[in-house]
Design an enzyme around this catalytic site. Structure first.
Site, PDB file in Angstrom:
ATOM      1  N   HIS A  17       0.845  -1.205   0.000  1.00 46.90           N
ATOM      2  CA  HIS A  17       0.000   0.000   0.000  1.00 46.90           C
ATOM      3  C   HIS A  17       0.875   1.248   0.000  1.00 46.90           C
ATOM      4  CE1 HIS A  17      -3.209  -2.575   2.122  1.00 46.90           C
ATOM      5  NE2 HIS A  17      -3.722  -2.252   0.944  1.00 46.90           N
ATOM      6  N   ARG A  90      -1.685  -6.352  -8.241  1.00 46.98           N
ATOM      7  CA  ARG A  90      -0.748  -7.413  -7.907  1.00 46.98           C
ATOM      8  C   ARG A  90      -0.789  -8.546  -8.917  1.00 46.98           C
ATOM      9  NH1 ARG A  90      -3.294  -8.282  -2.156  1.00 46.98           N
ATOM     10  NH2 ARG A  90      -4.979  -8.291  -3.641  1.00 46.98           N
TER      11      ARG A  90
END
Length: 161
Positions: A17, A90
């Site tokens: 993050h 991802r």
């Protein structure tokens, strides 16, 4: 002023993050890290705790502020004059989901979405996986910011032992 939002549950925030937040901060004049509030879900950390940790984590970034929102993200964007959503990817499965969300958000209000490939070092890291490994006492210290590790240690006494 070019503003973007980095939305998420951040339960807890990970180094993945933080990587996306830092990179977005280089591209936009202001980045809002927004914690989504879903009253029907019980997270590991209360929303206020997540906001506190995110404020500490992003304190060194002068153009980043932390907030929370409830409801549609595009409504939050409209109310706060935010033109873009910045998200990390991802995997291909992330892309499929995020593409659909990006198209819906653009259709609803014209808000654009910037999908950023995650740093490969964090490509496997998710909040849920971090919580699961931490609960079982695994070493996740290198996957989360220091303040998050401290808070996880309080929740999971076996962590790091």
């Amino acid at each position: 002023m070019r503003r973007a939002v980095c939305p998420g549950s951040y339960d807890p925030a990970t180094n993945g993050h933080l990587d996306i937040i830092e990179r977005a901060a280089l591209l936009f004049d202001e980045v809002v890290v927004a914690v989504g509030v879903n009253k029907s879900k019980k997270g590991l950390f209360e929303v206020e705790e997540r906001l506190e940790m995110l404020r500490e984590i992003t304190a060194k970034l002068g153009n980043v502020r932390v907030d929370s929102w409830e409801g549609l993200l595009v409504d939050y964007c409209r109310e706060n004059d935010i033109a873009a959503v910045a998200k990390g990817l991802r995997s291909v499965s992330d892309f499929d989901y995020e593409l659909q969300m990006a198209q819906m958000n653009r259709e609803l209000t014209g808000v654009e979405t910037l999908l950023m490939a995650n740093n490969p070092a964090y490509g496997f890291v998710s909040s849920s996986l971090v919580k699961e490994v931490a609960a079982l006492g695994g070493d996740i210290e290198h996957l989360v910011p220091a303040v998050v590790y401290e808070r996880l240690s309080e929740k999971f006494p076996k962590l790091g032992r």
